[in-house]
Design an enzyme around this catalytic site. Structure first.
Site, mmCIF file in Angstrom:
data_model
loop_
_atom_site.group_PDB
_atom_site.id
_atom_site.type_symbol
_atom_site.label_atom_id
_atom_site.label_comp_id
_atom_site.label_asym_id
_atom_site.label_seq_id
_atom_site.Cartn_x
_atom_site.Cartn_y
_atom_site.Cartn_z
ATOM 1 N N ASP A 8 0.847 -1.189 0.000
ATOM 2 C CA ASP A 8 0.000 0.000 0.000
ATOM 3 C C ASP A 8 0.884 1.241 0.000
ATOM 4 O OD1 ASP A 8 -2.064 -1.758 0.156
ATOM 5 O OD2 ASP A 8 -2.771 -1.144 2.130
ATOM 6 N N ASP A 130 -15.516 -3.236 -0.553
ATOM 7 C CA ASP A 130 -15.038 -2.829 0.764
ATOM 8 C C ASP A 130 -16.259 -2.499 1.611
ATOM 9 O OD1 ASP A 130 -12.371 -2.876 -0.309
ATOM 10 O OD2 ASP A 130 -12.808 -0.933 -1.223
#
EC number: 5.3.1.16
Length: 241
Positions: A8, A130
């Site tokens: 990330d 998500d």
């Protein structure tokens, strides 16, 4: 079960957020390219690379860096996400060498675009679902969509998505355990591979997912924090212990 290390990116560094919060950031490495090479050397077959700034703003903030990461590990597949909200952005990553592109917000806001891309590029679109309390969150997890996770999963499965990346936001970055039941239920309801994400903190969590029938998992914080190494996890999954 396939285990996919995550990289990330925020401000050019490898980080992890806690429960998707941009104000709770842990920096783990200053050289994302070196981390990609390390995972490749340790046996990773695929990498999950996310531009966190792009996910929040909708504009690629780490384009050059992601291209360097993709080029640095030619022997493994890289899936790229974060701010990929239109066909042009998706096509760019595919042209740059990404094996798969991850789209999330666009599946809610521009479903026709995403369904067309799934048809045009079979096996190369991953749809990120998500969820917070079962509701799909969009725009860097900062807004609710009003759509339930299972509803969106059914839609994108019909589009022919290669995989569904399912994240329980409230578990992400906590290492307290993945959402095994909901992830397994989602996998049982769709044909696409469901990739578990969020909450993995020990090898036992990976084995629990595998035994529940989950086909793949993304892992970041536990690997960076030293809870286990990638070779240890791959060996345990191979042996089923």
């Amino acid at each position: 079960m396939e285990l996919i290390p995550a990289i990330d990116l925020l401000e050019g560094k490898v980080v992890r957020l806690h429960k998707g919060r941009y104000d709770e950031v842990t920096v783990y490495a200053d050289d994302p390219v070196a981390e990609a090479k390390r995972f490749a050397d340790q046996g990773a077959k695929r990498l999950h690379v996310v531009d966190l700034e792009g996910a929040r703003s909708g504009d690629a903030a780490h384009a050059a860096l992601v291209e360097r990461i993709v080029a640095s590990v030619p022997s493994i597949a890289v899936q790229v996400g974060g701010g990929v909200r239109d066909a042009r952005a998706a096509e760019r990553w595919l042209a740059a060498g990404a094996q798969r592109v991850v789209m999330g917000t666009a599946a809610i806001k521009s479903p026709d675009v995403v369904s067309d891309l799934c048809a045009k590029h079979p096996g190369r679109l991953v749809i990120a679902i998500d969820a917070r309390n079962g509701e799909v969150a969009i725009e860097g997890w900062e807004k609710g969509s009003g759509v339930r996770a299972e509803e969106l999963a059914g839609r994108v499965d019909a589009w022919g998505a290669a995989a569904i990346l399912y994240t329980d936001i409230d578990r992400d970055g906590t290492r307290l355990g993945p959402a095994v039941d909901s992830t397994a239920a989602l996998q049982a309801a769709v044909s696409a591979t469901v990739i578990a994400s969020g909450g993995i903190g020990e090898i036992a969590h990976l084995l629990e997912l595998a035994r529940a029938g989950v086909r793949a998992a993304v892992c970041g914080r536990a690997l960076y924090a030293g809870a286990f190494t990638l070779p240890e996890a791959l060996a345990a999954l191979s042996e089923g212990r």
